[in-house]
Design an enzyme around this catalytic site. Structure first.
Site, PDB file in Angstrom:
ATOM      1  N   ASN A 383       0.827  -1.202   0.000  1.00  0.00           N
ATOM      2  CA  ASN A 383       0.000   0.000   0.000  1.00  0.00           C
ATOM      3  C   ASN A 383       0.863   1.255   0.000  1.00  0.00           C
ATOM      4  O   ASN A 383       0.924   1.982  -0.986  1.00  0.00           O
ATOM      5  CB  ASN A 383      -0.950  -0.015   1.195  1.00  0.00           C
ATOM      6  CG  ASN A 383      -1.960   1.118   1.126  1.00  0.00           C
ATOM      7  OD1 ASN A 383      -1.946   1.921   0.208  1.00  0.00           O
ATOM      8  ND2 ASN A 383      -2.835   1.195   2.102  1.00  0.00           N
ATOM      9  N   ASP A 384       1.582   1.480   1.113  1.00  0.00           N
ATOM     10  CA  ASP A 384       2.349   2.719   1.228  1.00  0.00           C
ATOM     11  C   ASP A 384       3.400   2.863   0.126  1.00  0.00           C
ATOM     12  O   ASP A 384       3.665   3.967  -0.329  1.00  0.00           O
ATOM     13  CB  ASP A 384       3.038   2.786   2.592  1.00  0.00           C
ATOM     14  CG  ASP A 384       2.022   2.942   3.714  1.00  0.00           C
ATOM     15  OD1 ASP A 384       0.915   3.434   3.436  1.00  0.00           O
ATOM     16  OD2 ASP A 384       2.335   2.574   4.855  1.00  0.00           O
ATOM     17  N   VAL A 385       3.978   1.733  -0.322  1.00  0.00           N
ATOM     18  CA  VAL A 385       5.064   1.821  -1.307  1.00  0.00           C
ATOM     19  C   VAL A 385       4.562   2.169  -2.702  1.00  0.00           C
ATOM     20  O   VAL A 385       5.350   2.385  -3.607  1.00  0.00           O
ATOM     21  CB  VAL A 385       5.901   0.517  -1.375  1.00  0.00           C
ATOM     22  CG1 VAL A 385       6.576   0.245  -0.053  1.00  0.00           C
ATOM     23  CG2 VAL A 385       5.070  -0.651  -1.829  1.00  0.00           C
TER      24      VAL A 385
END
Lengths: 457, 118
Positions: A383-385
């Site tokens: 998600n964050d990446v």
């Protein structure tokens, strides 16, 4: 028994130190890495043989027995551990090394007269104890023996401060008195500091802490070398301390965080806590069959594996899906973010274990320009990446972190457990974009369903 | 050995450590961490020296504990690193369940390069 000349001892230690440098150097390339590791192991064996040949020693049968016990426990565990559980095993081995350094320093206190030697002793004792206790907590978190979320309670910063001040006081007292009782107190304070250091660190930051504690153990080994006047320990420990520091910074940089922010963020009530808020904005969710159609009729698919894939242990299913797609003539690559998985490079190991060919694993810098030519970017448990907020939203906790440019692909498919935000606790705007499709469920199960649907096409 | 000589060696080792590691690709960061972790297991040498000098049973017991812990670090570290790297080497192996991925891979490589030329 006769002993070898001290010059030979020094030369053999030098040879061992060179072996260690060559081992780290060998890790520069996958082709030489394994040989490098064997060279390191040879250097270690050489050094151990040398110590038996060069000093007069009592208790040799006991020592050999203890070595048999140590290798008898560690070797089978190291041989059988699942690759997904490997980070916690590295943490465990790191911790026992730190513990050994602390014990050596404790026992050397009785032989020490010089104040400078005692300074090295208290440093080894304290850092070794921090590394041991910190690694134990890290192990418990990764093994999920305790919560993986940050543990914070009111008064934690005060308690940590008090422990550190007491530790410095005890250390100074040990240097001047040489008291064993105070040294034991210092050991306990070091253990407490290690626990308090790692408790507030959560989830994806834990690997960075392993690396940091690895560097700590290296430093403790180096200073124990100063205590014993052993050059090999100084060189090997310093090498590990330096490499661990670089690696820790590299990992933190890849996540767009500072090491200080990771360690002390939770103290300040920073962003490490993450969010459990579930958004109710509309998204396009889909069925495994629809995803299979998207993938099966694409020309180029890029799979972005993340933490969720590692947790669900879905790497073998992901590899099978890639093979099934390639059998249809589709070009498939894996895009590996530097911090994908539980440690930097961990995802490469997991996918290598699942027999994904080396050339299919692309690093971020290599693949980012290729998302434009991709028909589908399949994001599995990441998600964050892939969150564009890292580029567009100044002030976002992940702002400045390099990301995989999946938004450039024609279609984006997220396999996600739920709408819960990623570790950084922020929304991913990409989920609400028109080209995005979501498939909810456990990463491994979703992949298996998509795989059978692709085969049925 | 005198203090200045040890200090010189330490400082040089710091630079060697920085230099050797700064070139390692991120693909190999995990094996690197694990390999460095194995290397500090060399504290075993220190633990052996201390155990060899022990005359008091309690001192010996603690020193032997240090030997056990250090051996676990050293042996386990090298073994687990070797296991990881073995997989890196075996990447071009044929996957058991799925026929001939090498041929498939070559085919998709070819179509991939065509696509690249478009």
């Amino acid at each position: 028994m006769t002993f070898i000349d001290p010059v030979w001892t020094s030369l053999l230690y030098l040879a061992a130190a060179v072996c260690f440098i060559l081992a780290l150097k060998g890790l520069n390339s996958p082709r030489t890495a394994r040989r490098g590791n064997l060279v390191g192991a040879f250097g270690a064996a050489l050094a151990v043989a040398t110590v038996f040949m060069s000093v007069k020693m009592d208790n040799v049968p006991w020592i050999l027995g203890a070595m048999v016990v140590g290798s008898g426990v560690a070797a089978p565990v190291a041989r059988q551990v699942k690759m997904t559980q490997m980070p916690q095993l590295v943490a465990l081995f790191n911790g026992v090394g730190g513990g050994a350094a602390a014990l050596v320093a404790l026992l050397e206190l009785a032989h020490s007269e010089d104040h400078w030697v005692r300074v090295a002793i208290v440093f080894t004792l304290l850092v070794g104890a921090v590394s041991f206790a910190g690694s134990a907590i890290t192990f418990s978190k990764l093994q999920e023996l305790m919560t993986t979320r940050p543990v914070v309670f009111p008064g934690l910063p005060t308690l940590m401060g008090a422990v550190l001040i007491a530790a410095v006081g005890a250390a100074v007292a040990v240097v001047f008195s040489g008291s064993l009782a105070l040294a034991l107190l210092l050991l306990v304070l070091g253990l407490a500091a290690g626990v308090l250091l790692v408790l507030p660190v959560g989830g994806a930051d834990v690997p960075i802490v392993i690396s940091l504690l690895n560097a700590f153990t290296g430093l403790a080994v180096a200073t124990s070398g100063l205590v014993l006047g052993n050059v090999l320990l100084v060189v090997a420990g310093t090498l590990v301390g330096a490499s661990g520091t670089i690696l820790t910074r590299a990992m933190a940089a890849a996540m767009g965080r500072s090491v200080a922010g990771i360690l002390f963020g939770a103290f300040k009530g920073g962003s490490t806590a993450g969010s459990t808020a579930v958004s109710d904005r509309p998204v396009r969710s889909s069925s495994p069959e629809d995803v299979a159609v998207l993938l099966g009729y694409a020309q180029r698919v890029i799979i972005v594996p993340g933490y969720g894939l590692a947790v669900a242990q879905g790497q073998h299913t992901a590899a099978e899906l890639a093979l099934a797609l390639e059998a249809r003539g589709i070009d498939v690559d894996f895009a590996i973010h530097p911090v994908a998985g539980r440690m930097p490079g961990h995802m490469n190991v997991l996918l290598a274990e699942a027999n994904v060919p080396y050339e299919s694993l692309k690093e971020m810098g290599e693949i980012n320009s290729e998302f434009r030519t991709a028909d589908v970017a399949l994001v599995v448990g990441a998600n964050d990446v892939v969150n564009p907020a890292a580029k567009t939203t100044a002030g976002s906790p992940i702002y400045g972190m390099p990301i995989l440019e999946v938004a450039d692909a024609r279609q984006v498919v997220f396999l996600k457990r739920s709408m819960r935000p990623g570790f950084a606790g922020i929304e991913n705007e990409l989920m609400y974009e028109p080209q995005t499709t979501l498939l909810f469920g456990d990463a491994k199960e979703s992949l298996a369903k998509v795989l059978s649907a692709v085969k049925a096409l | 050995m005198d203090g200045i000589a040890l200090l010189t060696i330490t400082v040089l080792a710091v630079f060697v450590g920085f230099e050797v590691v700064s070139k390692v690709s991120s693909t190999l960061h995990t094996p690197l961490m694990s390999g460095a972790n194995a290397i500090h297991g060399i504290i075993l040498v220190g633990a052996i020296i201390v155990a060899g000098q022990a005359s008091d049973p309690w001192v010996l017991a603690v020193a032997l504990l240090a030997v056990v812990l250090a051996t676990a670090n050293l042996v386990g570290g090298f073994v687990v690193t070797d296991r990881m790297l073995e997989m890196f080497r075996g990447r071009k192996r044929v996957a058991p369940p799925a026929g001939k991925p090498d041929a498939i891979k070559a085919e998709s490589r070819a179509s991939g390069s065509k696509e690249g030329m478009r």
